[in-house]
Design an enzyme around this catalytic site. Structure first.
Site, short mmCIF file in Angstrom:
data_model
loop_
_atom_site.label_atom_id
_atom_site.label_comp_id
_atom_site.label_asym_id
_atom_site.label_seq_id
_atom_site.Cartn_x
_atom_site.Cartn_y
_atom_site.Cartn_z
N ASP A 57 -39.29 24.09 -1.94
CA ASP A 57 -40.66 24.10 -1.44
C ASP A 57 -41.56 23.89 -2.65
OD1 ASP A 57 -43.23 24.72 -0.58
OD2 ASP A 57 -42.61 26.43 0.61
N ASN A 84 -45.12 12.36 -2.47
CA ASN A 84 -45.29 12.10 -1.05
C ASN A 84 -45.43 13.35 -0.19
OD1 ASN A 84 -44.76 10.54 1.58
ND2 ASN A 84 -42.95 11.84 1.50
N SER A 134 -51.64 9.00 -0.21
CA SER A 134 -52.87 9.52 0.36
C SER A 134 -52.89 9.18 1.85
CB SER A 134 -54.08 8.94 -0.38
OG SER A 134 -55.30 9.38 0.18
N TYR A 148 -58.16 18.17 5.87
CA TYR A 148 -57.10 17.23 5.48
C TYR A 148 -57.69 16.11 4.63
CZ TYR A 148 -53.36 13.79 5.76
OH TYR A 148 -52.39 12.87 5.45
N LYS A 152 -56.75 15.01 0.72
CA LYS A 152 -56.32 13.68 0.32
C LYS A 152 -57.37 13.00 -0.58
CE LYS A 152 -52.24 13.36 2.11
NZ LYS A 152 -51.06 13.27 1.23
N THR A 183 -44.48 8.20 12.37
CA THR A 183 -43.58 9.09 11.64
C THR A 183 -43.66 10.48 12.27
OG1 THR A 183 -45.24 9.87 10.06
CG2 THR A 183 -44.09 7.81 9.53
#
Length: 276
Positions: A57, A84, A134, A148, A152, A183
């Site tokens: 982690d 990532n 990003s 969020y 980013k 995804t």
């Protein structure tokens, strides 16, 4: 000499797809992820000895030390970092509590920095590449994406500063800004349901997003292919938007910001003889 890649979030999504492509190009992959079973699956699918699995982690207090030791054990050379790992959090700014806000910055920003600190000495030695993952909404925000997008946006500005700072060393930095792709991200993100105050804005956006047809989500192979291709360029771009929606929305945001800058560049106008 085969290249060495370190990929965080390597167990699914873009991370796994990039790992598969790097392995197909004869690279050695240091695969970092929280799920040991998926790391084992990646290692089992690769030629023997070509994957170093790191169950970790990256928000753990010792993550930087663990990754530093892993890179050292791999020979101290690192050609490509794909930074990532991250997750999504959506909801009204006011309604996201302190613990949730802290958690997304811990994962998307502070852990990102820990990975950079652990890997940059080896990347400098190899004149390597840094890929910061990003999002299209790292450039602007939608209703519900405030926290969020902020995380980013931090990744983007850290990456931009890093590119300037590392320029004399030969290390190249690219910030990849994917649009909406099919995804696990879309199914694993955390959503804080809005109350009545934010139903017309946050609620409407989340409902509209949930009703998007499957064809609105791009093929994630496109992003993985773009990452592989950009790391091979002698002079890669600082930012790379991937997906028609990313390009369209980022362009619209930049045009809007320029128009606002032009409109307000002389504000406030102080009459002659007034003011200080």
């Amino acid at each position: 000499m085969p290249s060495t890649w370190l990929i965080t979030g390597a167990t699914s999504g873009f991370g796994r797809l990039v790992a598969d492509r790097a392995l197909a190009a004869d690279a050695h992959v240091i695969a970092v992820g929280r799920r040991s079973d998926r790391l084992a699956d990646l290692a089992d699918s690769a030629p023997h000895g070509r994957v170093t699995t790191v169950p970790l982690d990256i928000t753990a207090p010792d993550a930087e030390e663990v990754l530093t030791d892993v890179v050292r054990a791999a020979g101290g050379r690192l050609d490509v970092l794909v930074n990532n790992a991250g997750y999504g959090l959506f909801g009204a700014v006011e309604q996201i509590d302190a613990a949730e806000a802290r958690a997304i910055f811990d994962t998307n920003v502070l852990a990102n920095l820990a990975v950079l600190r652990a890997t940059l000495p080896a990347l400098r030695a190899a004149h390597g590449r840094v890929v910061q993952i990003s999002s299209l909404i790292g450039q602007f925000a939608w209703p519900s994406s405030g926290l969020y997008s902020a995380s980013k946006g931090a990744v983007e500005l850290i990456g931009e500063a890093l590119a300037h700072e590392l320029a004399p060393t030969g290390v190249k930095v690219t910030i990849v800004e994917p649009g909406t792709f099919a995804t696990e991200f879309a199914t694993s993100l955390h959503v804080v349901a809005p109350d009545d105050v934010y139903a017309p804005t946050v609620g409407k956006f989340l409902t509209d997003f949930s009703e998007l047809p499957p064809e609105a989500f791009g093929d994630p192979d496109t992003v993985a292919d773009a990452i592989i291709a950009v790391t091979a360029l002698d002079e890669p771009p600082l930012r790379l938007a991937v997906g028609a929606d990313a390009i369209e929305n980022i362009r619209a945001s930049l045009r809007s910001r320029l128009a606002e800058l032009d409109r307000w560049e002389s504000f406030p106008r102080v009459p002659v003889g007034q003011g200080t």
